[in-house]
Design a protein around this motif. Structure first.
Motif, PDB file in Angstrom:
ATOM      1  N   VAL A 178       0.400   5.180 -29.313  1.00  0.00           N
ATOM      2  CA  VAL A 178      -0.393   4.629 -28.221  1.00  0.00           C
ATOM      3  C   VAL A 178      -1.513   3.732 -28.742  1.00  0.00           C
ATOM      4  N   LEU A 179      -1.969   3.963 -29.975  1.00  0.00           N
ATOM      5  CA  LEU A 179      -2.969   3.070 -30.558  1.00  0.00           C
ATOM      6  C   LEU A 179      -2.382   1.684 -30.786  1.00  0.00           C
ATOM      7  N   MET A 180      -1.147   1.647 -31.263  1.00  0.00           N
ATOM      8  CA  MET A 180      -0.487   0.356 -31.462  1.00  0.00           C
ATOM      9  C   MET A 180      -0.181  -0.316 -30.129  1.00  0.00           C
ATOM     10  N   GLU A 181       0.186   0.484 -29.129  1.00  0.00           N
ATOM     11  CA  GLU A 181       0.431  -0.079 -27.805  1.00  0.00           C
ATOM     12  C   GLU A 181      -0.842  -0.704 -27.239  1.00  0.00           C
ATOM     13  N   ALA A 182      -1.979  -0.021 -27.412  1.00  0.00           N
ATOM     14  CA  ALA A 182      -3.254  -0.583 -26.951  1.00  0.00           C
ATOM     15  C   ALA A 182      -3.588  -1.857 -27.718  1.00  0.00           C
ATOM     16  N   ALA A 183      -3.311  -1.855 -29.026  1.00  0.00           N
ATOM     17  CA  ALA A 183      -3.572  -3.052 -29.828  1.00  0.00           C
ATOM     18  C   ALA A 183      -2.711  -4.219 -29.366  1.00  0.00           C
ATOM     19  N   SER A 184      -1.503  -3.942 -28.879  1.00  0.00           N
ATOM     20  CA  SER A 184      -0.624  -5.023 -28.411  1.00  0.00           C
ATOM     21  C   SER A 184      -1.214  -5.761 -27.216  1.00  0.00           C
ATOM     22  N   GLN A 185      -2.130  -5.110 -26.504  1.00  0.00           N
ATOM     23  CA  GLN A 185      -2.786  -5.724 -25.344  1.00  0.00           C
ATOM     24  C   GLN A 185      -4.211  -6.162 -25.672  1.00  0.00           C
ATOM     25  N   LYS A 186      -4.511  -6.246 -26.980  1.00  0.00           N
ATOM     26  CA  LYS A 186      -5.830  -6.652 -27.468  1.00  0.00           C
ATOM     27  C   LYS A 186      -6.946  -5.838 -26.810  1.00  0.00           C
ATOM     28  N   LEU A 187      -6.735  -4.531 -26.818  1.00  0.00           N
ATOM     29  CA  LEU A 187      -7.716  -3.595 -26.282  1.00  0.00           C
ATOM     30  C   LEU A 187      -8.498  -3.010 -27.449  1.00  0.00           C
ATOM     31  N   CYS A 188      -9.808  -3.043 -27.388  1.00  0.00           N
ATOM     32  CA  CYS A 188     -10.660  -2.520 -28.463  1.00  0.00           C
ATOM     33  C   CYS A 188     -10.400  -1.035 -28.666  1.00  0.00           C
ATOM     34  N   LEU A 189     -10.287  -0.600 -29.929  1.00  0.00           N
ATOM     35  CA  LEU A 189      -9.902   0.766 -30.267  1.00  0.00           C
ATOM     36  C   LEU A 189     -11.082   1.569 -30.789  1.00  0.00           C
ATOM     37  N   LEU A 190     -11.262   2.761 -30.241  1.00  0.00           N
ATOM     38  CA  LEU A 190     -12.236   3.736 -30.735  1.00  0.00           C
ATOM     39  C   LEU A 190     -11.492   5.041 -30.959  1.00  0.00           C
ATOM     40  N   SER A 191     -11.461   5.513 -32.211  1.00  0.00           N
ATOM     41  CA  SER A 191     -10.750   6.746 -32.522  1.00  0.00           C
ATOM     42  C   SER A 191     -11.505   7.494 -33.605  1.00  0.00           C
ATOM     43  N   THR A 192     -10.818   8.384 -34.299  1.00  0.00           N
ATOM     44  CA  THR A 192     -11.420   9.229 -35.334  1.00  0.00           C
ATOM     45  C   THR A 192     -10.598   9.121 -36.615  1.00  0.00           C
ATOM     46  N   PRO A 193     -11.194   9.388 -37.774  1.00  0.00           N
ATOM     47  CA  PRO A 193     -10.464   9.266 -39.041  1.00  0.00           C
ATOM     48  C   PRO A 193      -9.618  10.497 -39.361  1.00  0.00           C
ATOM     49  N   VAL A 194      -8.793  10.906 -38.420  1.00  0.00           N
ATOM     50  CA  VAL A 194      -7.973  12.104 -38.563  1.00  0.00           C
ATOM     51  C   VAL A 194      -6.562  11.708 -38.976  1.00  0.00           C
ATOM     52  N   SER A 195      -6.010  12.451 -39.919  1.00  0.00           N
ATOM     53  CA  SER A 195      -4.617  12.291 -40.328  1.00  0.00           C
ATOM     54  C   SER A 195      -4.348  10.846 -40.721  1.00  0.00           C
ATOM     55  N   ALA A 196      -3.385  10.184 -40.061  1.00  0.00           N
ATOM     56  CA  ALA A 196      -2.963   8.847 -40.479  1.00  0.00           C
ATOM     57  C   ALA A 196      -3.589   7.726 -39.663  1.00  0.00           C
ATOM     58  N   ILE A 197      -4.518   8.043 -38.783  1.00  0.00           N
ATOM     59  CA  ILE A 197      -5.129   6.986 -37.969  1.00  0.00           C
ATOM     60  C   ILE A 197      -5.772   5.902 -38.839  1.00  0.00           C
ATOM     61  N   PRO A 198      -6.440   6.254 -39.970  1.00  0.00           N
ATOM     62  CA  PRO A 198      -6.982   5.192 -40.827  1.00  0.00           C
ATOM     63  C   PRO A 198      -5.917   4.332 -41.517  1.00  0.00           C
ATOM     64  N   GLU A 199      -4.649   4.738 -41.471  1.00  0.00           N
ATOM     65  CA  GLU A 199      -3.598   3.885 -42.017  1.00  0.00           C
ATOM     66  C   GLU A 199      -3.379   2.648 -41.150  1.00  0.00           C
ATOM     67  N   PHE A 200      -3.790   2.723 -39.894  1.00  0.00           N
ATOM     68  CA  PHE A 200      -3.701   1.573 -38.996  1.00  0.00           C
ATOM     69  C   PHE A 200      -5.069   0.930 -38.742  1.00  0.00           C
ATOM     70  N   ILE A 201      -6.089   1.757 -38.556  1.00  0.00           N
ATOM     71  CA  ILE A 201      -7.419   1.253 -38.216  1.00  0.00           C
ATOM     72  C   ILE A 201      -8.353   1.419 -39.405  1.00  0.00           C
ATOM     73  N   THR A 202      -8.861   0.326 -39.925  1.00  0.00           N
ATOM     74  CA  THR A 202      -9.953   0.360 -40.890  1.00  0.00           C
ATOM     75  C   THR A 202     -11.250   0.282 -40.103  1.00  0.00           C
ATOM     76  N   ASP A 203     -12.123   1.261 -40.295  1.00  0.00           N
ATOM     77  CA  ASP A 203     -13.357   1.338 -39.519  1.00  0.00           C
ATOM     78  C   ASP A 203     -14.171   0.058 -39.666  1.00  0.00           C
ATOM     79  N   GLY A 204     -14.555  -0.499 -38.530  1.00  0.00           N
ATOM     80  CA  GLY A 204     -15.366  -1.702 -38.529  1.00  0.00           C
ATOM     81  C   GLY A 204     -14.583  -2.984 -38.694  1.00  0.00           C
ATOM     82  N   GLU A 205     -13.267  -2.862 -38.925  1.00  0.00           N
ATOM     83  CA  GLU A 205     -12.436  -4.054 -39.097  1.00  0.00           C
ATOM     84  C   GLU A 205     -11.403  -4.201 -37.989  1.00  0.00           C
ATOM     85  N   HIS A 206     -10.675  -3.109 -37.691  1.00  0.00           N
ATOM     86  CA  HIS A 206      -9.650  -3.152 -36.646  1.00  0.00           C
ATOM     87  C   HIS A 206     -10.046  -2.293 -35.445  1.00  0.00           C
TER      88      HIS A 206
END
Length: 413
Positions: free
Chosen positions: A324-352
């Motif tokens: 669902v994070l990638m789906e939100a990114a496909s619509q250029k929706l700003c992402l706010l999440s947590t550094p749990v498990s593999a989420i940082p493999e897609f989102i670099t804090d402060g960059e994506h």
């Protein structure tokens, strides 16, 4: 991509499931690549809706007895047919060793379902592939031993982190009738499972990625609104962290206008709605319940910030890399999440996007900062969209899986 002529039996926990679009996306892509699939579901559907993606799957869906006592004669026929197979003694021995360490009805049910599956599988079936390393993989393993055929598994999140180590290890060992290969969708999961396998190359990191063709182009401009529009999509379960998000919302300053929309069902629905009422948030929240994908996409396109406050549950369960994070990114929706498990493999804090701790005070600070910084939101959303298209599209993962499945069919020769 290589086209496969022989039939592949696919074991899933339930079909269709709104929360498992990544499975539907993969199976549709495999059919389009030439695979002949038979789907074996351990449970009947419970969702009242289905995604358009589910309707694209051409495979026959076969439902195994969800509880053995509901179809006793079918189970009995399956066991009787399997008793006379060469693999019955080996399969029964593997199951008995498992039962001694896991004395549950679920373990008994797995063997009964495996016998039914092994007895009813078409003769042209060459191999078995399961989604999830726990129950579906157990049924696939026992059925594969009964039929004398190779099997493989795709592991995701809960199945990795809540299964006992002995069971994961044995499903990854040749001498215990282990899987020919295991695909997993996160780097952190791959590292963990490689440490348990007899050969690290038995485990391969295969990101699900996103079939971007299923999604509309992102909106050119987000419509101005009087309030910041937060959106979350996820089941109402502990590991999604929505209880802490509600506490964070309650800490937002009075001068900030905002509204939160939630999509998804789950066992904590009543508890979270009660919590929201207690915190005085009811007028600022819309609980949508389970929605199909067109409804989810529509909500993403009209929102400002996508929030997924994932955390590790008390039993060890956690997200992998939520699609669902990638789906939100496909619509250029700003992402706010947590550094749990593999989420940082897609989102670099402060960059994506922004990765906050799941502490309500930290979440509240991140929510307020993004709400007051529309230009910052736009820049983060653009970067996440670019990362999605550069590194997290579906095609490379399907190509990897195709190579592995061809090796699975080769093992059947």
């Amino acid at each position: 991509m290589t086209s496969a002529k022989r039939k592949l039996a696919v074991v899933v926990k339930g079909w269709p499931r709104l929360s498992e679009t990544f499975i539907a996306q993969e199976l549709v892509a495999l059919e389009e690549a030439g695979y002949a699939l038979d789907l074996w579901s351990l449970r009947f559907p419970t969702d009242k809706k289905r995604h358009p993606l589910h309707d694209r799957l051409q495979a026959e869906v076969r439902y195994l007895p969800e509880y053995l006592h509901q179809e006793p004669f079918r189970v009995l026929r399956g066991v009787v047919k399997c008793v006379f197979r060469d693999g019955f003694a080996r399969a029964f021995g593997a199951w008995w060793r498992d039962l001694r360490r896991d004395r549950t009805r679920n373990r008994v049910r797995r063997f009964g379902q495996a016998c039914v599956m092994a007895a009813e599988m078409p003769s042209e079936t060459a191999a078995i592939y399961a989604h999830f390393m726990h129950t579906p993989a157990s049924v696939a393993r026992y059925a594969a031993i009964l039929r004398g055929m190779p099997w493989a598994v795709s592991a995701h999140a809960k199945d990795i982190w809540t299964s006992p180590e002995w069971e994961k290890r044995e499903k990854l060992q040749d001498d215990t009738f282990g899987a020919t290969f295991l695909a997993t969708c996160t780097g952190v999961g791959a590292t963990h499972l490689q440490d348990l396998a007899d050969r690290p190359d038995r485990v391969e990191l295969v990101y699900h990625g996103l079939d971007i063709a299923r999604f509309p182009p992102p909106p050119e401009n987000r419509l101005d609104a009087d309030a910041t529009r937060f959106l979350s999509v996820g089941r109402l379960v502990e590991k999604k962290g929505f209880d802490r998000l509600l506490e964070a919302f309650a800490r937002l300053p009075d001068d900030l206008e905002w509204h939160w929309e939630h999509i998804g069902g789950g066992g904590l629905s009543n508890a979270l709605k009660t919590q929201a009422d207690r915190l005085g948030l009811a007028d600022r929240i819309t609980w949508r319940g389970a929605c199909d994908q067109p409804e989810v996409i529509e909500a993403m396109r009209r929102s400002d910030i996508f929030v997924l406050p994932s955390r590790i549950a008390d039993d060890g369960d956690r997200d992998g890399l939520p699609n669902v994070l990638m789906e939100a990114a496909s619509q250029k929706l700003c992402l706010l999440s947590t550094p749990v498990s593999a989420i940082p493999e897609f989102i670099t804090d402060g960059e994506h996007g922004v990765l906050s701790s799941d502490a309500p005070s930290d979440l509240a600070a991140a929510l307020e900062h993004l709400a007051r910084a529309p230009a910052r939101r736009e820049a983060l959303a653009e970067a996440a969209y670019d990362r999605l298209n550069a590194h997290f599209l579906m095609a490379p993962g399907i190509a990897q899986l195709d190579r592995r499945l061809q090796s699975l069919f080769a093992a059947a020769c």
